[in-house]
Design a protein around this motif. Structure first.
Motif, PDB file in Angstrom:
ATOM      1  N   SER A  10     -24.573  44.204 -75.673  1.00  0.00           N
ATOM      2  CA  SER A  10     -23.823  43.115 -75.052  1.00  0.00           C
ATOM      3  C   SER A  10     -24.795  42.025 -74.625  1.00  0.00           C
ATOM      4  CB  SER A  10     -23.052  43.640 -73.837  1.00  0.00           C
ATOM      5  OG  SER A  10     -22.277  42.626 -73.266  1.00  0.00           O
ATOM      6  N   SER A  12     -23.907  38.929 -73.181  1.00  0.00           N
ATOM      7  CA  SER A  12     -23.532  38.250 -71.935  1.00  0.00           C
ATOM      8  C   SER A  12     -22.555  39.053 -71.078  1.00  0.00           C
ATOM      9  CB  SER A  12     -22.936  36.871 -72.256  1.00  0.00           C
ATOM     10  OG  SER A  12     -21.875  36.957 -73.179  1.00  0.00           O
ATOM     11  N   THR A  59     -18.740  40.116 -81.210  1.00  0.00           N
ATOM     12  CA  THR A  59     -18.487  39.497 -82.519  1.00  0.00           C
ATOM     13  C   THR A  59     -19.426  38.307 -82.673  1.00  0.00           C
ATOM     14  OG1 THR A  59     -16.159  40.090 -82.368  1.00  0.00           O
ATOM     15  CG2 THR A  59     -16.746  38.392 -83.972  1.00  0.00           C
TER      16      THR A  59
END
Ligand SMILES: Cc1cc2nc3c(=O)[nH]c(=O)nc-3n(C[C@H](O)[C@H](O)[C@H](O)COP(=O)(O)O)c2cc1C
Length: 181
Positions: A10, A12, A59
Motif C-alpha cells: 500500500s 498511501s 491499482t
C-alpha cells in the motif's frame, strides 16, 4: 488449523485499510491462524507456510503495483512448482470506481495461478448492487459499511475455503452464506 497469509502493498494507506477488514473476516472463522504482512515484511517462507493467501495491491495503470510485481519477480527461482495447491484471492484499491481494480485483482490472481494456486471469487452480495465477484474492490479506502463488509467477506470466505478444502471441514461449506449485516 487453517494458516492464512494476508500479504499486501500500500503506497498511501488505502489497500492497508482494506487489509485490516480482510483480516477481520479471516479472524471470524474459528481455528484460523493469520499472518498479516506487507511485502516489506514477508518472504518466500511466508508463502511456504500458508494454506491460503489474500493478496492486495493498489491499482496502478489498471494493474498491480510494480512493487508487488517486483516482490514476486525476486522470489527464489526454486520456489516455483513447490507451493502449488494453496487457495488464493485478491483485493485492490483504486482511485475511483471503474478505475481498474477488478483488472488489478485479475492480475494478482494471474500471479497466484502461475504458482499453481487455486484462486476464487465470491458470488455473494454484501449489499444491494454491491459484490466481490473477482475479489474485493474499492475506490480509495473503505468508509461505508458495505465496503467494509466486502473486505470482511473476502477474508472470511478464504478462511472458510481453507477450512473446507485443506482441513477437511465439510461442515462449514459456505455456499451463499447469509451473514448479519
Ligand atoms: C502510479 C499510479 C497509478 C495509478 N493508476 C490508477 C488506475 O489505473 N486507476 C485508478 O483508479 N487509480 C489509479 N491510481 C490511484 C490509486 O490506485 C489509488 O490512489 C489507491 O487508492 C492507492 O492505494 P494505496 O493507498 O493502498 O496505495 C494510481 C496511482 C498511482 C500512484
Amino acid at each position: 488449523m487453517g494458516k492464512i497469509l494476508l500479504l499486501y502493498y500500500s503506497e498511501s494507506g488505502n489497500t492497508a485499510k482494506m487489509a485490516q477488514y480482510v483480516a477481520e473476516g479471516v479472524r471470524s472463522v474459528e481455528n484460523s491462524e493469520l499472518r498479516f504482512n506487507t511485502i516489506d515484511e514477508a518472504n518466500a517462507d511466508d508463502l511456504r507456510w500458508c494454506d491460503g493467501l489474500a493478496l492486495g495491491s493498489p491499482t496502478n495503470l489498471g494493474t498491480i503495483s510494480w512493487r508487488m510485481k517486483q516482490w514476486w519477480d525476486e522470489l527464489p527461482p526454486d520456489l516455483w512448482s513447490t507451493i502449488d495447491g494453496k487457495i488464493g484471492c485478491a483485493f485492490s484499491s483504486s482511485g475511483g470506481w471503474g478505475g481498474g481494480a477488478e483488472l488489478a485483482c485479475m492480475a494478482l490472481m494471474i500471479v497466484m495461478m502461475n504458482y499453481g494456486f487455486l484462486v476464487f471469487g465470491v458470488t455473494d452480495y454484501v449489499a444491494q448492487q454491491f459484490t466481490l465477484h473477482y475479489g474485493a474492490v474499492q475506490a480509495g479506502e473503505p468508509r461505508e459499511e458495505k465496503e467494509k463488509a466486502a473486505c470482511r467477506r473476502l477474508g472470511r470466505r478464504l478462511a472458510q475455503w481453507v477450512a473446507v478444502f485443506i482441513d477437511g471441514r465439510k461442515d462449514i461449506l459456505p455456499v451463499h452464506e447469509k451473514l448479519p449485516e
